[in-house]
Design a protein around this motif. Structure first.
Motif, PDB file in Angstrom:
ATOM      1  N   ALA A   1      33.520  66.818  24.728  1.00 45.66           N
ATOM      2  CA  ALA A   1      32.445  66.881  23.726  1.00 45.66           C
ATOM      3  C   ALA A   1      31.052  66.829  24.357  1.00 45.66           C
ATOM      4  N   GLU A   2      30.987  66.751  25.703  1.00 41.57           N
ATOM      5  CA  GLU A   2      29.683  66.692  26.363  1.00 41.57           C
ATOM      6  C   GLU A   2      28.861  67.938  26.061  1.00 41.57           C
ATOM      7  N   GLU A   3      27.555  67.746  26.076  1.00 36.94           N
ATOM      8  CA  GLU A   3      26.640  68.867  25.816  1.00 36.94           C
ATOM      9  C   GLU A   3      26.833  69.952  26.869  1.00 36.94           C
ATOM     10  N   GLU A   4      26.932  71.188  26.428  1.00 33.93           N
ATOM     11  CA  GLU A   4      27.152  72.300  27.340  1.00 33.93           C
ATOM     12  C   GLU A   4      25.840  73.013  27.644  1.00 33.93           C
ATOM     13  N   GLU A   5      25.936  73.971  28.564  1.00 34.59           N
ATOM     14  CA  GLU A   5      24.773  74.792  28.846  1.00 34.59           C
ATOM     15  C   GLU A   5      24.322  75.505  27.572  1.00 34.59           C
ATOM     16  N   ILE A   6      23.055  75.873  27.549  1.00 35.19           N
ATOM     17  CA  ILE A   6      22.546  76.638  26.407  1.00 35.19           C
ATOM     18  C   ILE A   6      23.393  77.906  26.291  1.00 35.19           C
ATOM     19  N   PRO A   7      23.922  78.220  25.113  1.00 38.24           N
ATOM     20  CA  PRO A   7      24.834  79.365  24.982  1.00 38.24           C
ATOM     21  C   PRO A   7      24.191  80.674  25.425  1.00 38.24           C
TER      22      PRO A   7
END
Length: 623
Positions: A360-366
């Motif tokens: 659930a960690e924040e991912e790179e900007i899509p």
């Protein structure tokens, strides 16, 4: 690292491995699983893909337990027949009916065989499910890693990430493989045995049930105390693994700075915490069964006394007493198993929570939904009012603007911490700018897919990277479809060919895991050959010749000059003598361009660059 340190760490690694095999995983902290119900709900949703297999396991586990439950009742009939036959023979009114007893025993054997068969099948199916779930978890984590921003890895211990992939997933796999079927079997057994006990004697059943409140009180006390220690154990194992990995990875640096003592002290501190939590959790778990057995024995005493009394009154048969005693054992054993499994579930919740937290960690900007794909890259690069900070409240690049024409060779210089390498990271979109924009051929780099953007660049960094494969394959990493001839041509251009034939097996020599069987300078030449093979439109050279001798550096400069011709090139250098022929020199200080121009122009200005350049030739004399 001292021999003693190596022995301690090797011993701890083996212990960690054994703990993982027993179902332990890495965890940090001292609190309980923050959201046990929520985590288990997520895990159930994750398992919904395998609901048909799990339903089959449920049916087979219930059937296996059911056949096993009926056994004592039937065996009691055989005991009654034998008892009645012996009494009849003593009274002279008959004999033991071995034919009836034989039929009962055959039926009993058949039931136990079916119970074993069903138990084997459910175990086999559950093993398959647990392996598929482990594979899916590791696959999801692996894919997640590729979508994570660099910021996460800058702030997270590598051993901690590795622990989630290995130990935590192993814990979940073992729980599914060993505990799920056992939970079903235990619950079925408790319910089934309770029914069978009531059919024999409700009075003895009430006596047997009197042990449950005592058992539950003991179970709740143990679970309450053991839960936090299991979570601590999960955490501290991750910390120990991370420290061991860092010490082995930084082996030479740590030894060069005499860090053995500090390393051992830190290791001992972490290991002592791991030992304390592991010892407490295991002690509390280990006393579960003895306590349950003690309570169970109290039940045996009560049942035996009441059973003897009822048999004397002819209220029940002798075989029923024998069957009831067996049922009492069958009744207390699954209760103890359920209690033990409750500890395992707490441990599982801790591991699952860590895995789900990572996923659930924040991912790179899509990526943009409609990425631009250029047929031909000219190499015009522009930084337009760029602001950036690794932390939003601590900006290190301030209003950075520059326009670089296609084919220009641009050098970026400045003191340590000026922001030189950060500029490169932004250009490759390892990080996104906070304000402003970076453009290639007039297009914002955020309009490209990351894959297409990075394929425009070739990089040679100060920190060389090679992997455990042949020299040929390490160079081919720059362009995976390159032929052997093309790889060798790139190697010759980078002067790799001049030393590779002196090595065992030449281009086929396998670099070991730490790449210690070649020198640092040779590794750098390999990475330069890789960049030459990639044949990119834009080059980034970050101290690309810092680890080679002066003679080799001259050769590399010649190869680089050929490579950089008609290509936009960014050169980060501390030795300013290596960038005198650059088309443009950007002088950075504290995140800003303070000067720009050619080498001669900047020297004539007598400003910041001139001071940097002349400082390289200053001789410090003793006063």
């Amino acid at each position: 690292m001292s021999e003693n340190t190596n022995k301690i760490m090797a011993k701890n690694s083996r212990n960690a491995g054994r703990q993982v095999g027993m179902g332990f995983g890495p965890r940090m902290g001292g609190e309980k699983a923050r959201d046990f119900k929520g985590t288990m709900k997520k895990l159930a949703q994750y398992l919904s893909e395998y609901k048909l297999s799990i339903l089959t396991v449920l049916i087979f586990a219930i059937a296996s337990a059911g056949f096993s439950i009926v056994g004592p009742k039937i065996l009691g009939k055989a005991t009654t027949k034998l008892f009645e036959g012996v009494m009849a023979k003593i009274a002279g009114t008959g004999n033991v009916d071995f034919t009836a007893i034989g039929k009962i025993m055959i039926t009993l054997i058949g039931l136990y065989l079916l119970s074993s068969l069903f138990g084997y099948i459910q175990g086999w199916i559950m093993s398959g499910v647990s392996m598929k779930v482990s594979y899916r978890f590791r696959k999801d984590i692996s894919e997640k890693i590729n979508r994570m921003p660099f910021r996460y890895f800058d702030n997270t211990n590598q051993g901690e990430v590795l622990s989630r992939v290995t130990n935590d997933v192993d814990t979940l796999s073992q729980t599914l493989n060993q505990s799920l079927g056992q939970i079903i079997t235990s619950v079925t057994t408790v319910i089934g045995v309770l029914i069978m006990m009531f059919t024999i004697s409700w009075q003895m059943t009430l006596v047997a049930l009197a042990i449950i409140p005592i058992s539950m009180i003991l179970i709740l006390m143990i679970v309450k105390n053991s839960q936090k220690y299991f979570k601590q154990q999960q955490d501290y194992l991750g910390n120990v693994n991370g420290h061991v990995e860092e010490m082995y990875g930084g082996h030479l640096v740590m030894k060069a700075f005499n860090g053995e003592k500090k390393s051992i002290e830190k290791f001992d501190g972490l290991n002592d915490k791991l030992y304390g939590s592991a010892w407490k959790s295991q002690f509390l778990t280990s006393i579960m069964m003895p306590l349950m057995n003690f309570v169970g024995n109290l039940g045996y005493v009560g049942v035996s006394i009441l059973g003897g009394y009822l048999a004397a009154k002819r209220t029940i048969e002798v075989g029923d007493i024998q069957a009831f005693i067996q049922y009492v054992r069958q009744f207390t054993q699954p209760i103890a198993q359920i209690a033990n499994i409750s500890n395992i579930l707490q441990q599982t919740a801790a591991s699952a929570e860590r895995v789900f937290e990572f996923l659930a960690e924040e991912e790179e900007i899509p990526e943009t939904s409609d990425p631009i794909k250029l047929d031909h890259v000219e190499g015009h690069v522009e930084f337009r009012n760029v602001h950036f900070g690794y932390k939003p409240d601590q900006m290190i690049i301030h209003n950075f603007s520059v326009s670089i024409k296609p084919g220009q060779k641009v050098a970026i210089v400045g003191p340590t911490g000026a922001g030189k390498t950060t500029i490169v990271k932004l250009l490759m979109r390892f990080y996104d700018v906070n304000e402003g924009a970076i453009l290639i051929d007039g297009h914002d780099i955020r309009e490209f897919s990351r894959n297409d953007l990075r394929s425009m660049f070739g990089m040679v960094l100060q920190d060389t990277w090679v992997y455990n494969a042949s020299i040929m394959e390490n160079i081919r990493y720059g362009r995976l479809d390159a032929t052997d001839e093309e790889v060798i041509a790139a190697a010759k251009a980078a002067y790799v060919d001049s030393f590779v034939h002196t090595l065992p097996n030449g281009y086929d020599m396998i670099l070991n895991e730490e790449a210690t069987n070649v020198s640092q300078g040779q590794k750098q030449l390999i990475t330069i050959a890789r960049a030459i093979l990639a044949n990119p439109r834009i080059l980034i050279l970050d101290e690309a010749t810092s680890s080679v001798d002066t003679r080799t550096e001259i050769r590399i400069q010649k190869a680089m000059n050929n490579l950089m011709r008609n290509r936009t090139s960014f050169i980060i250098a501390h030795r300013l003598s290596t960038i005198r022929d650059a088309d443009l020199i950007l002088v950075m200080n504290q995140g800003n361009i303070v000067e720009q121009g050619t080498h001669e122009e900047l020297l004539r200005k007598g400003g910041f660059y001139a001071k940097l350049y002349t400082s390289q030739f200053e001789v410090v004399t003793a006063s």
